[in-house]
Design a protein around this motif. Sequence first.
Motif, PDB file in Angstrom:
ATOM      1  N   GLN A  31       0.841  -1.203   0.000  1.00 56.82           N
ATOM      2  CA  GLN A  31       0.000   0.000   0.000  1.00 56.82           C
ATOM      3  C   GLN A  31       0.882   1.261   0.000  1.00 56.82           C
ATOM      4  OE1 GLN A  31      -3.314  -0.183  -0.436  1.00 56.82           O
ATOM      5  NE2 GLN A  31      -3.286   2.056  -0.636  1.00 56.82           N
TER       6      GLN A  31
ATOM      7  N   HIS B  36      -3.862  -6.756  -2.632  1.00 54.28           N
ATOM      8  CA  HIS B  36      -4.498  -6.089  -3.761  1.00 54.28           C
ATOM      9  C   HIS B  36      -4.046  -4.620  -3.871  1.00 54.28           C
ATOM     10  CE1 HIS B  36      -7.369  -6.058  -6.980  1.00 54.28           C
ATOM     11  NE2 HIS B  36      -7.963  -4.969  -6.511  1.00 54.28           N
ATOM     12  N   ALA B  37      -2.759  -4.418  -3.800  1.00 55.00           N
ATOM     13  CA  ALA B  37      -2.233  -3.054  -3.943  1.00 55.00           C
ATOM     14  C   ALA B  37      -1.230  -3.071  -5.098  1.00 55.00           C
ATOM     15  CB  ALA B  37      -1.604  -2.600  -2.634  1.00 55.00           C
TER      16      ALA B  37
ATOM     17  N   GLU C  28      -6.963  -0.461 -13.071  1.00 53.25           N
ATOM     18  CA  GLU C  28      -7.836  -0.250 -11.910  1.00 53.25           C
ATOM     19  C   GLU C  28      -7.233   0.827 -11.009  1.00 53.25           C
ATOM     20  OE1 GLU C  28      -9.162  -2.706  -7.906  1.00 53.25           O
ATOM     21  OE2 GLU C  28      -8.297  -3.806  -9.597  1.00 53.25           O
TER      22      GLU C  28
ATOM     23  N   ARG D 146      -6.247   2.140  -7.927  1.00 49.83           N
ATOM     24  CA  ARG D 146      -6.121   1.530  -6.597  1.00 49.83           C
ATOM     25  C   ARG D 146      -5.712   2.534  -5.527  1.00 49.83           C
ATOM     26  NH1 ARG D 146      -3.487  -4.511  -7.439  1.00 49.83           N
ATOM     27  NH2 ARG D 146      -5.112  -5.262  -8.851  1.00 49.83           N
ATOM     28  N   TYR D 147      -5.261   3.691  -5.956  1.00 53.45           N
ATOM     29  CA  TYR D 147      -4.863   4.678  -4.952  1.00 53.45           C
ATOM     30  C   TYR D 147      -5.180   6.074  -5.463  1.00 53.45           C
ATOM     31  CZ  TYR D 147      -2.201   7.599  -1.816  1.00 53.45           C
ATOM     32  OH  TYR D 147      -1.849   8.565  -0.921  1.00 53.45           O
TER      33      TYR D 147
END
Lengths: 332, 427
Positions: free
Chosen positions: B82, B119-120, B422, B424-425
Motif C-alpha cells: 500500500q 491487492h495493492a 484499476e 487503486r490509490y
Amino acid sequence: MMSAENDLDLPFPAAWTRSHLLDLETLSAEEITILLDTAQRLKDATENCRRKLSLLSGKTCANLFFENSTRTRNSFSLAAKRLGADTVEFSSSGSSIAKGETFVDTAKTIEAMGVDWVVTRHSTPGTPHLLSRELDCCVLNAGDGPHEHPTQGLLDMLTIRQHGKPFVGLTVALVGDIAHSRTARSNIWGLKKLGAHVIICGPATLVSPRWEELGFEVAHSLDEILPRCDVLNLLRVQFERQVARPFPSIHEYAALYAMNGERMARSKSDILIMAPGPINRGVEITPEVADGPHSVILEQVTNGIAVRMAALWLLSGAAERAAGGAATGASA
Amino acid sequence: MNSLLIENGRLVDPSQQHDRVARLLIIDGTVKAIDPSDGELPKDTQRLDASGRIVAPGLVDLSTELREPGRDEDETIASGSQAALAGGYTSILCSSNTHPPIDTPGAVEFVRQKAAKAHAARIYVTGCVSKQRRGEELAELGLLVEAGAVAFSDSPAPLANSALVKRALEYCRMFDRPIFDRPEVPELAGRGVMHEGRESLVLGLNGLPTEAEDLAVARDVRLAEATGGRLHVGPVSTMGSIDLIRRVKSRGIKVTASVCPHNLSMTDEQLRSFDARFKVHPPLRSERHVEMLRAAVSDGTIDAIQTGHMPRALEKKMDDLDLAPFGMTSLETSLAAVATTMLHSDHLDWSTLIQRMSTAPAAIAGIPGGSLAVGQSGDVILIDPERSWTVDVNAFHSRCSSTPLAGSQLQGQVTHAIVGGEIRYVR
C-alpha cells in the motif's frame, strides 16, 4: 542558587547560556575560558578541592555510567558533594539494561526520580547528545566512545594554564591511540580554540592524515617533534576498542612512542608530561617519567574535581535562568 | 469490459519518447490506444481528468524490504504494498531477507498469496542466492524461478564469497535471471556505522570506507565479464564504483547499477546530529561522492534509482548509533526526493527521471512495466509536479515512520496509482 549560608560570592557569567556540556568542539573560546576561570575560582575557594561549599545544596547529580570508570565517576561524585549536592550512582552491570531496557529509558527513569544533572558515559559516540534531546535535566558528557570527553579536555587545559603557560604560541603534542581517544578529540578543539599549536602523533594506523584537513599537524615520529613540544599528552593505547591490533607489538609501540628517560633528556627543560590515565607503565610512559618532576598527572586528577564543579554549577545556573528561576549566585 | 480513459494529462513515457498532452485508453488492464478518437471509446468508459498532471508508467522498485514473515513489526506485505502505491510504485521486487528467508518455493508462494490478498502494488519476488542467506551454498535457484522468483539476492547482506558469486552468475544464465549484489567487502566494512571520512573522524564513529564498496564492485564486474551472467550492483554510493561501472560499460559488459534517493540528496554531515534516522546502508557519503552520483544518474552510468526501503520499527531506531539498525522507510518519499533534488539541480528532466525509476528497473528485473505502449499493462501513475508537501510520517501507509526526511518540504506528489487499469490509490 546562592543561599544565605553560602560561603562563596561567585558571579554567574552572563555569557554562559548552556545547560548541557556535550563536547568542546561546539564551545566558543569564551565559553571555554569561563569554564576554566570558574574552575580556578572553585579550586581556590575549596582549598584545592578539599573544603565543602553549599552552592548546590538540595540538588542531585546522577552518574549514569554504561561503561566502566573509576576516576571520572569518583571525580564527578566528589565535585557534586563538594558543592553540597547529593549523588545517585548507576552502573549498567546488574541493572535494567541487562533486562533489555534501552539506555534512554533507563535515563528517563532515573530523571523521573528528580535529578538535576545526568552525567553519562557510554561506549557509543553521540549518546549524551541523544539524552540531551530526550531529557529535561542538564546532561554532562563523561565520555562517549571515542568521540569526546569534555571535562578531561578542560582539566588538561586548566593544568597547562596553572603552570603559567599561555596557550597562544604553545605547542602541545597528543601522542598515542588518537583513533580511539575521546581525550584527544576534546583536547584538540579546546587547545585550538585557545590558540595553541596541536600536533597529533602516533602510528599511521591510529592517526588519520585527514586531521591535517582540519588544521592540525600530523606526525608519526615522536623523536622528530619532541624538541618543539611544550606539552606532551600521552594517550593510552585502547586495546579494548581495537578490532585488529594496529601495530605489530607492544614492544615496538613502546620503542617508538613511549616517553622514557632518554627522550626526556632531549626535550625542552620545562616540558609538561600529561596523561589522562589510567596509564600503562612501560607502554606509553616509563615509571621514571610518570613519577618524575615534569609529570603533572596527579595535578590533572585534582583539577578534574574543580572543572567538574564548575561545569555542574554553570549548567545548573543556565537551566534555572532558562526556566525563569532565581538568579544564580550574585548578579554578574 | 473495463475501460478507463485518462485525458488532459502530460504523457511522459520514455519508452516511446512521449512527452506531450495525450489521451490514454486502457481496456481490461492493457493499454489499448494513445489518443483514441471518441468513436473508439467503449460505452461506459470511465474518464479520469489528469489536467496539470504528469501521466507516466508506474514506478518499479528493484528492492523493497517487506519484512513479512518474521519481522512484521517493521512492515507487512499489505502495508508495504500500500505504501508502494502511495509513492507511485505499481511494481516492487520484495527482498529475500524475511524470517525464514525466501529460499524455497513455499516461501515464494507465501508472498504471492499475501500480495494477491493485499491487492495493492504488484509484488515480484526476489529469491535468495544462497541457502538461508548464509553465503555458502546456492539456493535452489531453478525451483525458485519455477515458483515465480524473478531475480536473486541475499541483500542487504553482501555476497562475500567470490566463488559463490561466480557460480550463481554462471548457473543463472540458464534462466536469464539477474543476480543482485549490494557490494561490500565485510572485513573492510567492519563495524562501521557511517561513511569513513572527515566527519566520522571527528565524531569518533566507526567508518564504512569507500574501498569496501569499490573492491566488491571490481570483483563483481570482473566475474560478470568472465561468466556472461546478468549482474546488477546496487545500491552503489561511491566515486570508485561509478568509475568502475563506467569503464566496464564502455567495454560492452552487461552490468547495471542503481542508487538510492537519499544517497543523492544528503551527505554524511547529517550524522553530526547523532540521529539514527540517518544511519542507512549504503551510508550517506561526502559531498564529492554525492555530486558524482548525481552526474552518473544524469549521464546513465547509473541505470536505475531504487528506494532502499528498509523499514525498521521506531523503537529499534531509538537506540544509540552502534546498536540502532540501518535503514529507513522510503517508498512514499522516493519520487519526490529525487524530483526535488535532481530536477531542481538540472540533473534530470521528468522523462529521464521516469526512465530511471520505471523503465530501466523493469528492464533490469525482466518484468512487465515501465512502458505505456499499446499492449503493455495499464500500470499508470499521475503526478502533480507542482505540488509542494511536507513529509508527515503519521500519514504514511508504511508501518515504519523512521525517515530523515520527516518534516522536510518536497516537491512533486503522486495523486493516483492505477494497476492493470484499476485505480487503486487516490490522494
